[in-house]
Design an enzyme around this catalytic site. Sequence first.
Site, short mmCIF file in Angstrom:
data_model
loop_
_atom_site.label_atom_id
_atom_site.label_comp_id
_atom_site.label_asym_id
_atom_site.label_seq_id
_atom_site.Cartn_x
_atom_site.Cartn_y
_atom_site.Cartn_z
N GLU A 1 0.76 -1.16 0.00
CA GLU A 1 0.00 0.06 0.14
C GLU A 1 0.83 1.35 0.10
OE1 GLU A 1 -3.32 0.57 2.34
OE2 GLU A 1 -3.76 -1.55 2.54
N SER B 1 5.19 -20.03 -0.71
CA SER B 1 5.13 -21.71 -0.47
C SER B 1 4.63 -22.36 -2.03
CB SER B 1 4.32 -22.06 0.60
OG SER B 1 4.76 -21.38 1.62
N ASP C 1 -5.74 -9.96 1.32
CA ASP C 1 -5.31 -8.63 1.79
C ASP C 1 -5.94 -8.47 3.05
OD1 ASP C 1 -4.96 -5.99 2.17
OD2 ASP C 1 -6.15 -5.42 0.30
N ASP D 1 -5.07 -3.09 6.03
CA ASP D 1 -5.41 -1.94 5.43
C ASP D 1 -4.96 -0.56 6.20
OD1 ASP D 1 -6.60 -2.64 3.26
OD2 ASP D 1 -8.81 -1.95 3.97
#
Length: 824
Positions: free
Chosen positions: A195, A266, A338, A341
Amino acid sequence: MARLFRWLLRLTTALLILSLLGFVLVRHLALRSLPEYDKTRAVAGITADIEIIRDNNAVPHIMALSDRDAFFGLGYVHAQDRLWQMMLMRRTAQGRLSEIFGQRTVRTDTLLRRLDLYPLAVSSVQHQDPRTLDALEAYSAGVNARIQEINTDALGRGAPEFFLFDSAMAPWQPADSIAIVKLMALQLTGHLREEVLRFRTALTLDDERRLSDILPDIPGDGVAALPDVASLLPGVDLDTIPRYAASEAEDSFLPPSPRRGLSGASNAWAAAPGRSASRGSLLANDPHLGLTAPAIWYLARMELQSGGVIGGSIPGIPAIMVGRSEKLGWGLTSSYLDDQDLFFEEVNPDDPEQYRTPTGWKRFQTRKSIIDIDDAQPITITLRFTENGPVLPGSQFDIDKITPPGHVVSLGWTALSGEDTSMSAAVGLMMASDVPEAIETSRNFVAPSQNLTLVDADTVAMKLVGHMPKRDPNHQSLGRMPAPGWVAQNRWQGVLPYSSNPAFIAPEGGIVGNTNNKVIDRPFPNHVSFDWGDSQRVQRWRTLMQGRKVHTRDSFIEGQLDTVSTAARTLLPLIGRDLWYTGESAPEGTPERRRQQALALLADWNGEMNEHMPEPLLYSAWLRFLQQRLIRDDLGPLAEEYTHIEPLFIERVFRNVDGAAGWCDIIRSARIESCSDISRLALDDALVWIDETYGTQLESLRWGDAHVAIHKHTVLGDTPILRSIVNIRQNTSGGDFTLLRGRTAGTGPEPFSNVHSAAYRGVYDFADPDSSVFITSTGQSGHPLSRHYDDLGQLWRRGEYIPMSLDIDLARAAATGITRLVKP
């Protein structure tokens, strides 16, 4: 003169004797801390005797009559072999490193205090289910039994590092284990950094449409467009935010989180019986983490009431995190959910103790926290919290480079929960009997989010586990860049139901897998993520999986060790299309001749990143200098943040997708450069660098000389003399975009060193479970003087494995020692 000589001789002899005596004393004390595996010890806190059989690789097989005693045994063996590692991780989570390391770790402690991870772990203890609480308490008792043994028997403080960094060993507590899970979550997520970088890049680029080039979305439908940056902060003069400011230097000692590009990754894939030659389900898993000595993983087997479990554990956590039981196999890959924030919080200009909310000004929640510092005065910091999350320090993650005047930045993150039941999920997973039960118990995972790949006798499945934030469909930045925290539509609205987490159960094709690739295409806000960890390895994986009608344990191993780079096969024809076979042979010793020699080698290369070949080094250096030439004049100092090659960016530029070829033109030059011009110049740059670094004989170059796996001791890895003892260096194959992934450093004097790789590999065959195999990147012991400190490392480098058997007779037959813990 003769008298002076005699005195100098005596003094020199005395100094040599004292040095020898000092060496003998240090070595004696260090050897005292080596664990003894063959012994009988009376310990309090167990309900029956425990037998711990160490096989010839020092893997403990913990045989107990109750689950509680099995967890006690796991805590005991973790403390035997990895006590320093455990204590260091606990101190990191607590924000107490500076008590022993001084000023060097104040920044790290400050961040961890502001995130409040340890108090949240303490709060989470009471939210575990009863069997997990019992496991946590028993595990803590096992760790503390070993600490007491060390203190009682003067066993060299348990690890050599404790002599260098004097610190008291407080008893282990259940909250310590939960805190380490939260610390792992910090290591495995990188959305915060993404971000910040996306926001900084958007501010820097004159044409914001170019943002989709340098930070490309993974191909697929349903990707939403980003808003104009100015619309996020109306009324704020964006010129007050630094555009070309260079980033702060990363912490070189015990950094709080990995640099961009080095968070979790991974591979995992599974085949149902119908796609298995042996008619038994198969599972392969290799989690990727930063390489350290010792590795983060510790191999162990436990005998529970539900049956035996074996695989990779993490010291400090009472669970087999990846592995198998008699009925179930499970593997983990980073989901790239996600889960973070950032929020701009406007501070009240009339009262700095208040921040703006959708309903008006509100006071920050604050708390004082004292950081004790070795050989310095303690400092007191004020922790601040908003409704969106803790306020981050501007000195971390380049937060100050994006923060407008009169604002601070807070963090929303799923791991910031005081009701975190991830530990209950991990314990329950070991005891699940089949895929449906494993999926059900995994609803308790909170963070870190992972893709959980599962197999039982009949079924294969993959389920994303962990809390998915619930966002408003009208979120201004879609969670991709920091957004105003006082705007209601930007705030989280809880978490999505577990049923909405993507799941792939018993697919028709009989194979599931994940290489950190995009797994689902759903519109925001149910999208999972816009940023994924792979767009290249998955292409090679798909080819290998679909290239066979049925698979075997060996074909799965071949997949884990595959070194073919799809990125190289795709990009080389693009960047070299106007350079190959053009013009006459140039004279020897000229740059043109060197270029022709390099291109001739690359023309016959199949993209295999083999350590013994020169082509991978030529290709990697060329791409590195090429990307820097493409972005340097557009991004200025911010270009330093793009340390790793982005294949989708290079491909967009050389295919001129939506005008992306504009990156090739150097803004500050009078002529218009073509992409072929930049490609040729970058190849010349690469060859000059190679000549200076590795020599002028191109055919004699070896990729492995550059792609050195550096298993660095977390604390002593940069200490002169000691680093030669505690660090492990190995030439390796693979690269950033191969299934045998060896993520390169990207910066520094060794930019292609292998610093992030599969520190654990496991392949489980349920047709013949005892033929299952696993390996770790170093060894079981964290003690540099132990033969088990690095004995598995050479097997790992060569692509070899050790057996994974639950047959106790096999372990007993090759035992290097048997520890019996008996009731007093």
